[in-house]
Design a protein around this motif. Structure first.
Motif, short mmCIF file in Angstrom:
data_model
loop_
_atom_site.label_atom_id
_atom_site.label_comp_id
_atom_site.label_asym_id
_atom_site.label_seq_id
_atom_site.Cartn_x
_atom_site.Cartn_y
_atom_site.Cartn_z
N ALA A 115 1.01 -1.14 -0.26
CA ALA A 115 -0.10 0.00 0.06
C ALA A 115 0.73 1.16 0.08
N ARG A 116 1.17 1.31 0.56
CA ARG A 116 2.86 2.61 0.25
C ARG A 116 3.85 2.56 -0.82
N GLY A 117 3.62 1.53 -1.76
CA GLY A 117 4.20 1.12 -2.90
C GLY A 117 5.92 0.60 -3.04
N TYR A 118 6.08 0.05 -2.14
CA TYR A 118 7.22 -0.72 -1.95
C TYR A 118 6.57 -2.58 -3.07
N PRO A 119 7.44 -2.42 -4.25
CA PRO A 119 6.67 -3.57 -4.77
C PRO A 119 7.10 -4.85 -4.20
N VAL A 120 6.58 -6.31 -4.54
CA VAL A 120 6.05 -7.18 -4.35
C VAL A 120 7.26 -8.29 -4.50
N ALA A 121 8.45 -8.62 -3.31
CA ALA A 121 9.79 -9.65 -3.72
C ALA A 121 9.61 -10.54 -3.02
N GLU A 122 10.84 -10.77 -2.88
CA GLU A 122 11.35 -11.85 -1.66
C GLU A 122 11.84 -11.20 -0.16
N PHE A 123 11.84 -12.21 0.44
CA PHE A 123 12.06 -10.87 1.78
C PHE A 123 13.24 -10.62 1.74
#
Length: 204
Positions: A115-123
């Motif tokens: 929601a803040r704008g960080y992309p979905v990624a691995e940990f």
């Protein structure tokens, strides 16, 4: 106009080399100091992992460039309050279902990041991205994630899961609250989070 003697020319070149070396050293020291100030303990961890300061600092600068391309934004007020309510619900769930609460807390943090704008990624990628602007608290994320991983293998007890929730909460508070102001949102909820931890302790 008299030409410089070979000796004078050599001295001039040596002085020029010294000046250039001093400028480069000063610039590198300023860059190192800025990265240490920005990343704190994460600076030392990254340099140690890389094997030397030059490689470590290059990796940290790459993180800054990558995150600068993201469209990081504050949460809308409705989003912010919804996430806080979700967290409180998860915290309440911990009393009866510690394992489920920890799993849900990890998912909720990913939802907040998205929601803040960080992309979905691995940990590891999420961790590195967060370290750019949340270096003071990102270590909590790593610790909580490690405990959750241990629990998945049947190695974490309830007390460790409680610690994971505390670590998750620290990052959650920072992500949800920033950049609206710099006071913790959890402490503004009449101590509900802390009271639930005490309640859990009394029941065990």
């Amino acid at each position: 106009m008299n030409a410089l003697s070979p000796f004078a020319l050599a001295i001039g070149l040596v002085l020029l080399a010294i000046i250039v070396a001093l400028v480069v050293t000063f610039s590198r020291n300023r860059r190192s100091a800025a990265l240490r100030d920005r990343y704190g303990e994460e600076y030392a961890r990254t340099v140690e992992k890389a094997g030397n300061p030059y490689e470590g600092e290059a990796l940290l600068q790459e993180r800054v460039k990558r995150v600068a391309a993201f469209h990081i934004r504050p949460l809308a007020p409705a989003q912010r309050h919804a996430f806080i309510d979700d967290w409180l619900s998860i915290q309440a769930r911990f009393v009866d279902d510690p394992s489920g609460a920890v799993i849900r807390a990890d998912v909720l943090l990913s939802d907040v990041m998205l929601a803040r704008g960080y992309p979905v990624a691995e940990f590891e990628q999420r961790y590195e991205d967060l370290s750019v602007d949340h270096a003071e608290v990102v270590a909590h994320y790593r610790t909580a994630h490690a405990i959750a991983g241990s629990h998945a293998q049947g190695e974490a007890r309830t007390e460790e899961l409680r610690r994971a929730m505390i670590h998750y909460r620290t990052l959650f508070d920072d992500l949800v609250n920033e950049p609206e102001d710099f006071s913790g949102v959890i402490e503004h909820r009449e101590g509900r989070i802390h009271d639930l931890f005490k309640e859990t302790t009394r029941r065990e």
